[in-house]
Design an enzyme around this catalytic site. Sequence first.
Site, PDB file in Angstrom:
ATOM      1  N   HIS A 216     -11.179  -4.866   9.312  1.00 28.33           N
ATOM      2  CA  HIS A 216     -11.774  -4.704   7.980  1.00 28.33           C
ATOM      3  C   HIS A 216     -13.107  -3.969   8.043  1.00 28.33           C
ATOM      4  O   HIS A 216     -13.933  -4.118   7.142  1.00 28.33           O
ATOM      5  CB  HIS A 216     -12.021  -6.072   7.325  1.00 28.33           C
TER       6      HIS A 216
ATOM      7  N   GLU B 283       0.801  -1.221   0.000  1.00 25.82           N
ATOM      8  CA  GLU B 283       0.000   0.000   0.000  1.00 25.82           C
ATOM      9  C   GLU B 283       0.836   1.274   0.000  1.00 25.82           C
ATOM     10  O   GLU B 283       0.478   2.250  -0.665  1.00 25.82           O
ATOM     11  CB  GLU B 283      -0.966  -0.001   1.194  1.00 25.82           C
TER      12      GLU B 283
HETATM   13  C1  TPP Z   1      -2.573  -4.474   4.197  1.00 29.55           C
HETATM   14  C2  TPP Z   1      -3.495  -5.385   3.500  1.00 29.55           C
HETATM   15  N1  TPP Z   1      -3.611  -5.316   2.157  1.00 29.55           N
HETATM   16  C3  TPP Z   1      -4.453  -6.140   1.504  1.00 29.55           C
HETATM   17  C4  TPP Z   1      -5.196  -7.056   2.182  1.00 29.55           C
HETATM   18  C5  TPP Z   1      -6.175  -7.947   1.458  1.00 29.55           C
HETATM   19  N2  TPP Z   1      -5.661  -9.305   1.389  1.00 29.55           N
HETATM   20  C6  TPP Z   1      -5.929 -10.197   2.343  1.00 29.55           C
HETATM   21  S1  TPP Z   1      -5.134 -11.633   2.115  1.00 29.55           S
HETATM   22  C7  TPP Z   1      -4.424 -11.075   0.699  1.00 29.55           C
HETATM   23  C8  TPP Z   1      -3.516 -11.969  -0.063  1.00 29.55           C
HETATM   24  C9  TPP Z   1      -2.375 -12.415   0.764  1.00 29.55           C
HETATM   25  O1  TPP Z   1      -1.547 -13.219   0.027  1.00 29.55           O
HETATM   26  P1  TPP Z   1      -0.371 -14.043   0.692  1.00 29.55           P
HETATM   27  O2  TPP Z   1       0.409 -13.165   1.591  1.00 29.55           O
HETATM   28  O3  TPP Z   1       0.354 -14.720  -0.405  1.00 29.55           O
HETATM   29  O4  TPP Z   1      -1.112 -15.093   1.618  1.00 29.55           O
HETATM   30  P2  TPP Z   1      -2.142 -16.255   1.215  1.00 29.55           P
HETATM   31  O5  TPP Z   1      -3.487 -15.615   1.087  1.00 29.55           O
HETATM   32  O6  TPP Z   1      -1.682 -16.877  -0.034  1.00 29.55           O
HETATM   33  O7  TPP Z   1      -2.108 -17.166   2.384  1.00 29.55           O
HETATM   34  C10 TPP Z   1      -4.820  -9.773   0.433  1.00 29.55           C
HETATM   35  C11 TPP Z   1      -4.414  -8.987  -0.738  1.00 29.55           C
HETATM   36  C12 TPP Z   1      -5.059  -7.091   3.586  1.00 29.55           C
HETATM   37  N3  TPP Z   1      -5.796  -7.931   4.337  1.00 29.55           N
HETATM   38  N4  TPP Z   1      -4.207  -6.276   4.212  1.00 29.55           N
END
Ligand code: TPP
Lengths: 344, 321
Positions: free
Chosen positions: A147, A78
């Site tokens: 959230h 972000e």
């Molecule tokens: C700061 C922030 N940005 C975006 C999100 C939305 N979000 C939640 S999980 C996720 C993907 C995370 O991917 P990864 O770190 O690879 O973990 P995985 O879901 O594959 O376990 C996103 C974009 C969030 N929760 N917090």
Amino acid sequence: MSESAVNEHPVKTLREALNEALHQEMERDSRVIIMGEEVAGGAGCKGSDEAYGGVFGVTKGLGTKFGRTRVIDTPITESAIIGAAAGAANTGLRPVAELMFIDFIGVCFDQIFNQAAKFRYMFGGKARTPIVIRGTAGAGMRAGAQHSSMLHPVLTHIPGLKVVMPSNAYDAKGLMISAIRDDDPVVFIEHKLLYETKCPVPDEMYTIPFGEAAFAREGSDATIVAFGAMVPKAIAVADKLAKEGIHCDVIDPRTTSPLDSESILESVEVSGRLICVDEANPRCSLAADVSAIVAEHAFSSLRAPVKCVTAPHTPVPFAPVLEDAYIPSEAAIEQAVRETLGGR
Amino acid sequence: MALSSEALHKVYYTMTTIRQFEERMIKEFMAGNIPGFVHTYDGQEAVGVGICTHLTDEDIIGSTHRGHGHCIAKGCDIEAMILEIMGKQGGLCNGKGGSMHIADFDRGMLGANAIVGGGPPLCNGAALSAKTLGTKNIAVSFSGDGSSNQGTVMEALNLAGVLDLPHIFIFENNHLAEGTGDEYAVSGDIANRVASFDIPAVKVDGLDFFAVYDAMEKAVEHTRSGKGPYAIEADVIRFDGHFIGDPQAYRGEGELDDLRANKDCLKIFRKRVTSEGLMTDDELDMLDAQAGDAIEQGVQRGLAAPQPAVEELYTDVHVSY
Ligand SMILES: Cc1ncc(C[n+]2csc(CCOP(=O)(O)OP(=O)(O)O)c2C)c(N)n1
């Protein structure tokens, strides 16, 4: 536009209205770009690159139409998203950056409040930072403490930022177009529970100026000032009370910065009663701010103590029973109005 | 170090518990018994269990939005987890947190985290406590491939390196962040990035429990003996959607079938232990059944449990107005 003219238009959801505004502005002005996580649909997977369009679907179809140089999927990063958007805005582009959930603003707050918001003033008027920062906000989806926040008071506090919070699809489109055309950084807050709400929305482009409240209902017995998703609730209460002969102004400021305090003061000067309804936490909220403005400028018009209906001063709880108790209810709004009327 | 028969039983029991727990959460979510957003860990069991098997209750882990597996592997009570996930009284956070915010300090579980990249800086703090207080405990943070791109994670790596903190960074690279692949979103390579901080970083096959277990053994040796941070990047897959209900249009033709057939860490474990004569199919089946019974009991309790009292809204916080 008169009410009947508005009603001839096709009915659209708030999500569709925003999507249309983005389409039209991107078409009109090639400097407008969009960036954020999965705003174009996602990338680098084995299947469709259009699985998303922002997680709430607001930017769906834009990547296909305008290409991925103008609709840019980013990593989860972000600070880098907002920084790049602000820097691009200083140098010729007009980015619309999506933060997904407004809560994630915590990660990139410096880029917003120390950087983008201050440039124009701090650089002696030289800089322009035309970015729109979009984020979904609010409780009601059982999304938990990280959230579900309403952060418009925090943002409204910051000089240099403009803060927009539509309560219906019609306003959402006009406000989004204004936001994109504005030369200042604008935070555009979309309440998750409003995406599916609908009303007639003209196909053609139109703008709604910032700092101009809408009167969602008119009446001289009390003034209800409500923000975002609280507006439909305030309207429901006003309609109920109208059947008993109690008529309220329901004022939807639409933007909290700039704030149309004039409309609020004019209304209170007639009604003498003010009820502020805000889903944010109470301290330093818009409810508190509007109360203070009225106390300062229309004290002698008040015929009853001001009432604020807000969330409690707690984070948003997860359990449905607790979250439901957290969100200001129509019953609480109704009770507050009746109290200002001496229990009528 | 070779695992005892008892330890192997526990490992498989924990892995099958996580798998069945997640499958059940999906079912209960679809039946409307779980509110909100839930991210399941099925497919990644070998990582959580391979890592946490080396930890004590005093060691700290920091988890992510996909935290159920980490919680179970760290020893959280599954019934109390189910209550939390259902938003019921008696849940690990009394229903105030939910799936994305399960925490259990008694088990060294510092919390799931709904802010991507939120955990690693906090785990540095846990590592700092351990180092300053001289406890010999360690901290372990879990991050995804998506999370590895956050500034907070890179800052945490640098600080851990600068302060020589007893912090093991686990990167579970399931190659997906929602609908964005690591191929697109990660410039360079996670383990190499970490190595550039002068932190030892290894890659392991995250579908192979034994590979993860062995890598973690080395990591713990290094970190517990005061040599500072360490990192493991586990190559893994995610079986289900990003969240329950995700239509997963970003999946390729036949991708999910292929994962289930060929990249199931439970099947891989079973094949290995039965072919080496370490465990029998009957033993494994029995553990499957036991785990299923415990989950069934937890779900029944969860469904029957009362909601939190409304007054809970105002507790655990300074409220003044
Ligand atoms: C700061 C922030 N940005 C975006 C999100 C939305 N979000 C939640 S999980 C996720 C993907 C995370 O991917 P990864 O770190 O690879 O973990 P995985 O879901 O594959 O376990 C996103 C974009 C969030 N929760 N917090």
